[in-house]
Design a protein around this motif. Structure first.
Motif, PDB file in Angstrom:
ATOM      1  N   GLU A 153      39.112 -70.347  35.610  1.00 53.23           N
ATOM      2  CA  GLU A 153      37.934 -70.823  34.879  1.00 53.23           C
ATOM      3  C   GLU A 153      36.643 -70.424  35.597  1.00 53.23           C
ATOM      4  OE1 GLU A 153      40.521 -72.662  35.730  1.00 53.23           O
ATOM      5  OE2 GLU A 153      41.438 -73.299  33.826  1.00 53.23           O
ATOM      6  N   LYS A 154      36.627 -70.557  36.922  1.00 56.20           N
ATOM      7  CA  LYS A 154      35.445 -70.181  37.699  1.00 56.20           C
ATOM      8  C   LYS A 154      35.251 -68.668  37.720  1.00 56.20           C
ATOM      9  CE  LYS A 154      35.752 -74.215  40.763  1.00 56.20           C
ATOM     10  NZ  LYS A 154      34.469 -74.843  40.390  1.00 56.20           N
ATOM     11  N   LEU A 155      36.329 -67.933  37.845  1.00 60.00           N
ATOM     12  CA  LEU A 155      36.230 -66.477  37.820  1.00 60.00           C
ATOM     13  C   LEU A 155      35.754 -65.983  36.457  1.00 60.00           C
ATOM     14  CD1 LEU A 155      39.504 -65.560  39.736  1.00 60.00           C
ATOM     15  CD2 LEU A 155      37.162 -65.243  40.551  1.00 60.00           C
ATOM     16  N   ALA A 156      36.231 -66.624  35.395  1.00 66.68           N
ATOM     17  CA  ALA A 156      35.797 -66.248  34.050  1.00 66.68           C
ATOM     18  C   ALA A 156      34.296 -66.473  33.889  1.00 66.68           C
ATOM     19  CB  ALA A 156      36.571 -67.052  33.009  1.00 66.68           C
ATOM     20  N   ALA A 157      33.814 -67.631  34.339  1.00 67.28           N
ATOM     21  CA  ALA A 157      32.377 -67.923  34.249  1.00 67.28           C
ATOM     22  C   ALA A 157      31.572 -66.921  35.063  1.00 67.28           C
ATOM     23  CB  ALA A 157      32.109 -69.345  34.734  1.00 67.28           C
ATOM     24  N   MET A 158      32.085 -66.535  36.214  1.00 62.67           N
ATOM     25  CA  MET A 158      31.399 -65.567  37.067  1.00 62.67           C
ATOM     26  C   MET A 158      31.315 -64.206  36.384  1.00 62.67           C
ATOM     27  SD  MET A 158      32.464 -64.471  40.953  1.00 62.67           S
ATOM     28  CE  MET A 158      32.563 -66.193  41.485  1.00 62.67           C
ATOM     29  N   CYS A 159      32.411 -63.774  35.786  1.00 67.02           N
ATOM     30  CA  CYS A 159      32.413 -62.485  35.080  1.00 67.02           C
ATOM     31  C   CYS A 159      31.431 -62.505  33.912  1.00 67.02           C
ATOM     32  CB  CYS A 159      33.819 -62.148  34.592  1.00 67.02           C
ATOM     33  SG  CYS A 159      34.976 -61.674  35.900  1.00 67.02           S
ATOM     34  N   ARG A 160      31.405 -63.610  33.183  1.00 61.54           N
ATOM     35  CA  ARG A 160      30.457 -63.704  32.069  1.00 61.54           C
ATOM     36  C   ARG A 160      29.018 -63.648  32.580  1.00 61.54           C
ATOM     37  NH1 ARG A 160      33.853 -68.034  30.574  1.00 61.54           N
ATOM     38  NH2 ARG A 160      32.167 -69.525  30.984  1.00 61.54           N
ATOM     39  N   ARG A 161      28.773 -64.294  33.706  1.00 59.99           N
ATOM     40  CA  ARG A 161      27.416 -64.313  34.251  1.00 59.99           C
ATOM     41  C   ARG A 161      26.952 -62.908  34.646  1.00 59.99           C
ATOM     42  NH1 ARG A 161      28.367 -67.859  37.719  1.00 59.99           N
ATOM     43  NH2 ARG A 161      28.351 -66.739  39.708  1.00 59.99           N
TER      44      ARG A 161
END
Length: 367
Positions: A153-161
């Motif tokens: 979940e954190k990696l996904a948010a980071m990639c989106r950012r």
């Protein structure tokens, strides 16, 4: 038999899986190849499975593409996103199903996070790679060797950012951990049908956000006058005759998970993991247990890993030994030259089986 190799396949399956496959053999023809009852029945089975998978994993029905396995799906995803020379961020615990396609494409992997069970290390390295610039990111949800659950979940948010497209390898998590394709914002999530989803071998699912580059080209039962594959999903990535019998079995496995609840499967695996950790403590094994762990673990016995697995097999206990097609993960954990013995639980594993297996582990090591 005590089956503790769910990380390889769900050898034990609910009986309704085989029943659904037999019914499909007796009543289904090919999807999209006719308007008669048996072809329509096949289309109904495939659509029902596609819809059910979308409901379970937070995807639209048409975003669910059927593949022959998780590796097939990962190859589609990686060949869609990468070109020769591209830099791609990957975790330090990836399977060869990720690494070999990357090398075959000629892309350049940037390894992120080598500390086992350490979210801080994984997140820091991915942040650094994304900041420096990569074409895409790929990360496993759960390490197939050590059970390390990455902070998806954190990696996904980071990639989106950072605006970086990403792929999640859900080979060891689909069916045992929550997956929310829509909320993650992933470009692709690949999963096998035969592991946690309880379906037969030869099935898999690829969740696709916007499409993909086909690996196979051919008939789809629609738009036959066109010289190219259809642009729309899922037909674009499903050339040729579909595995209707396998999909029927997969659908039964998904229905079982809906009725049982994925959260209940996750809790069962956590309970079994605690039993294993307690049972192996102080027994002289080098065990890999830690925070953020899913329902599998590895250990190094006081003998060769392959010998340990063979002696367990002679006692009718199934585990897996070696490098588990993931040398990168072993390199990260310092077990590349020894390998490990892997124990993996599933939806039908019983507590008494785990206790019995632990007793045999101890007996063998003390012989």
């Amino acid at each position: 038999m005590i089956y503790l190799d769910w990380g390889a396949t769900s050898f034990q399956k609910p009986p309704q899986v085989a029943e659904a496959m037999m019914q499909a053999l007796a009543s289904c023809a090919s999807v999209g190849r006719g308007g008669y009852a048996q072809a329509n029945k096949a289309a109904e089975v495939v659509y029902d499975c596609r819809k059910r998978a979308g409901e379970l994993f937070g995807a639209d029905t048409e975003q669910v593409v059927f593949t022959s396995n998780c590796t097939h799906g990962l190859n589609i995803a990686l060949r869609t996103l990468l070109k020769p020379g591209d830099r791609v961020a990957v975790s330090g615990f990836e399977h060869n199903a990720v690494m070999r396609p990357i090398y075959a494409i000629g892309a350049r992997p940037v390894i992120c996070g080598r500390k086992l069970f350490c979210w801080e290390d994984t997140l820091a390295d991915f942040e650094n790679a994304l900041r420096r610039g990569v074409r895409a990111a790929v990360f496993t949800h759960v390490s197939n060797v050590f059970g390390y659950r990455l902070p998806v979940e954190k990696l996904a948010a980071m990639c989106r950012r950072y605006g970086v497209p990403f792929v999640v390898d859900a080979a060891q998590s689909a069916g045992t951990l929550p997956i929310d394709f829509r909320r993650w914002g992933a470009d692709f999530v690949a999963m096998p049908g035969h592991k946690g989803l309880l379906g037969p071998q030869g099935t898999g699912i690829l969740l696709c956000r916007n499409g993909g580059i086909p690996l196979l080209f051919g008939g789809t039962g629609s738009r036959s006058m066109e010289k190219t594959m259809p642009e729309s999903l899922p037909e674009r990535l499903e050339a040729g005759t579909m595995n209707v019998t396998g999909i029927a079995g997969l659908n039964a496995g998904l229905r079982y998970l809906q009725e049982t609840g994925i959260a209940a499967v996750e809790e069962r695996e956590k309970r079994l993991l605690k039993i294993a950790e307690k049972g192996l403590s102080g027994k002289g094994f080098r065990c890999f247990f830690g925070a953020h762990q899913s329902g599998l673990f590895s250990f190094v016995p006081g003998m060769g890993c392959e010998e340990m697995a063979q002696r367990l097999a002679e006692r009718d206990i199934a585990v897996r030994a070696g490098l588990h097609c993931a040398p990168l993960a072993h390199e990260s954990a310092g077990t590349l030259h020894t390998g490990t013995v892997r124990v993996s639980f599933g939806a039908l594993t019983r507590e008494e089986e785990v206790w019995k297996a632990l007793q045999e582990f101890t007996k063998i090591s003390s012989d």
